[in-house]
Structure formats: C-alpha cells, structure tokens
Design a protein around this motif. Structure first.
Motif, short mmCIF file in Angstrom:
data_model
loop_
_atom_site.label_atom_id
_atom_site.label_comp_id
_atom_site.label_asym_id
_atom_site.label_seq_id
_atom_site.Cartn_x
_atom_site.Cartn_y
_atom_site.Cartn_z
N TRP A 38 0.83 -1.22 0.00
CA TRP A 38 0.00 0.00 0.00
C TRP A 38 0.86 1.26 0.00
O TRP A 38 0.52 2.25 -0.67
CB TRP A 38 -0.97 0.00 1.19
N THR A 39 1.96 1.22 0.68
CA THR A 39 2.87 2.37 0.66
C THR A 39 3.42 2.57 -0.76
O THR A 39 3.50 3.69 -1.25
CB THR A 39 4.04 2.14 1.64
N SER A 40 3.75 1.47 -1.39
CA SER A 40 4.28 1.53 -2.76
C SER A 40 3.24 2.09 -3.73
O SER A 40 3.57 2.90 -4.60
CB SER A 40 4.71 0.13 -3.23
N ILE A 41 1.98 1.68 -3.56
CA ILE A 41 0.91 2.20 -4.42
C ILE A 41 0.75 3.70 -4.21
O ILE A 41 0.61 4.47 -5.17
CB ILE A 41 -0.42 1.45 -4.15
N GLY A 42 0.81 4.13 -2.96
CA GLY A 42 0.70 5.56 -2.65
C GLY A 42 1.84 6.37 -3.25
O GLY A 42 1.62 7.45 -3.82
N ILE A 43 3.03 5.85 -3.14
CA ILE A 43 4.20 6.55 -3.71
C ILE A 43 4.07 6.62 -5.23
O ILE A 43 4.29 7.69 -5.83
CB ILE A 43 5.51 5.85 -3.30
N ALA A 44 3.70 5.52 -5.86
CA ALA A 44 3.54 5.50 -7.31
C ALA A 44 2.47 6.48 -7.76
O ALA A 44 2.63 7.19 -8.76
CB ALA A 44 3.22 4.09 -7.79
N ALA A 45 1.36 6.53 -7.02
CA ALA A 45 0.29 7.46 -7.37
C ALA A 45 0.76 8.91 -7.23
O ALA A 45 0.48 9.75 -8.10
CB ALA A 45 -0.93 7.21 -6.49
N GLY A 46 1.49 9.19 -6.17
CA GLY A 46 2.01 10.54 -5.96
C GLY A 46 2.97 10.96 -7.07
O GLY A 46 2.89 12.07 -7.60
N VAL A 47 3.86 10.06 -7.45
CA VAL A 47 4.80 10.35 -8.53
C VAL A 47 4.04 10.56 -9.84
O VAL A 47 4.35 11.47 -10.62
CB VAL A 47 5.85 9.22 -8.66
N GLY A 48 3.01 9.74 -10.06
CA GLY A 48 2.21 9.89 -11.27
C GLY A 48 1.50 11.22 -11.33
O GLY A 48 1.44 11.86 -12.39
N VAL A 49 0.95 11.67 -10.21
CA VAL A 49 0.26 12.97 -10.17
C VAL A 49 1.25 14.10 -10.45
O VAL A 49 0.97 14.99 -11.25
CB VAL A 49 -0.44 13.17 -8.81
N VAL A 50 2.40 14.06 -9.81
CA VAL A 50 3.41 15.11 -10.01
C VAL A 50 3.87 15.11 -11.47
O VAL A 50 3.96 16.16 -12.09
CB VAL A 50 4.60 14.93 -9.05
N ALA A 51 4.13 13.93 -12.02
CA ALA A 51 4.57 13.85 -13.42
C ALA A 51 3.47 14.37 -14.35
O ALA A 51 3.76 15.10 -15.30
CB ALA A 51 4.92 12.41 -13.77
N GLY A 52 2.24 14.03 -14.06
CA GLY A 52 1.13 14.52 -14.87
C GLY A 52 1.01 16.02 -14.83
O GLY A 52 0.76 16.67 -15.85
N LEU A 53 1.17 16.60 -13.65
CA LEU A 53 1.11 18.05 -13.51
C LEU A 53 2.24 18.73 -14.28
O LEU A 53 2.03 19.73 -14.95
CB LEU A 53 1.14 18.46 -12.03
N LEU A 54 3.43 18.18 -14.15
CA LEU A 54 4.58 18.77 -14.83
C LEU A 54 4.44 18.66 -16.34
O LEU A 54 4.74 19.60 -17.08
CB LEU A 54 5.88 18.12 -14.37
N LEU A 55 3.98 17.53 -16.83
CA LEU A 55 3.82 17.34 -18.26
C LEU A 55 2.64 18.15 -18.80
O LEU A 55 2.65 18.59 -19.96
CB LEU A 55 3.64 15.86 -18.61
N GLY A 56 1.63 18.34 -17.96
CA GLY A 56 0.46 19.12 -18.38
C GLY A 56 0.76 20.60 -18.55
O GLY A 56 0.08 21.30 -19.29
N ARG A 57 1.80 21.08 -17.89
CA ARG A 57 2.17 22.50 -18.00
C ARG A 57 2.84 22.83 -19.31
O ARG A 57 2.92 23.96 -19.70
CB ARG A 57 3.09 22.89 -16.86
N ARG A 58 3.35 21.85 -19.99
CA ARG A 58 4.04 22.09 -21.26
C ARG A 58 3.03 22.41 -22.27
O ARG A 58 2.76 22.97 -23.09
CB ARG A 58 4.81 20.85 -21.69
#
Length: 103
Positions: free
Chosen positions: A83-103
């Motif tokens: 569950w910790t791994s899923i949370g970390i992966a989700a957090g990284v995915g959200v951050v990556a999505g936000l960063l890529l969405g700004r381009r």
C-alpha cells in the motif's frame, strides 16, 4: 555517485583522452611517413583502445550488477509494503502529470 564510481569515470575519461592523443599522433605520423614510427604509434593506439574497451566493459558489468541489486531491493520493498508503494507511485504519477500538463 560514490567515490569509487567517480574514480572509475575519471580513469575512463583519462584513458579516452590518451587514446585520442595517440590517434592524433598516428594521424600526424601517417601523413608524412611510414615505417617504424608508424608501427610504434599504431601499436600504442591499439593497446590504449584495448585498455579503454576493457575498462568500459568493467564499468558496464558493475552498473548492471548495481541495477540488478537495486531492482531486487525495490521488489522486496514493494512486496513487504504494497500500500505504501501504491501511494508513492500514485504521488509520482500525479506530479509527473502536472509537470507534463504545464508544457
């Protein structure tokens, strides 16, 4: 990077610089004459190239071994803490999505 990796990288760069210098000398020698000087320069270039190839192979083997060890450690952590791994992966995915969405 750790000190050993930095030392290996510096040694490799030094070896590559020596190979380039020897290759330059070989080009100068072959432009004007052949014979003993040519044979000596060619032998030095070949020896340096062999050394550089061996060093690159050693560094590659070391990097592969470290990557495999890291993968095994990560796999163990994910299995022990799913569950910790899923949370970390989700957090990284959200951050990556936000960063890529700004381009």
């Amino acid at each position: 990077m750790n000190d050993m990796t930095t030392a290996h990288r510096d040694k490799l760069m030094s070896d590559v610089q020596v190979v380039v210098a020897d290759a330059d000398e070989l080009m100068r020698v072959t432009a004007n004459q052949t014979g003993e000087r040519f044979a000596d320069a060619t032998a030095r270039v070949q020896a340096r190239m062999s050394q550089a190839k061996e060093e690159v192979a050693r560094m590659q083997e070391s990097a592969v071994a470290r990557a495999k060890a890291l993968g095994q450690t990560t796999d163990g952590y994910v299995h022990d803490h799913p569950w910790t791994s899923i949370g970390i992966a989700a957090g990284v995915g959200v951050v990556a999505g936000l960063l890529l969405g700004r381009r």
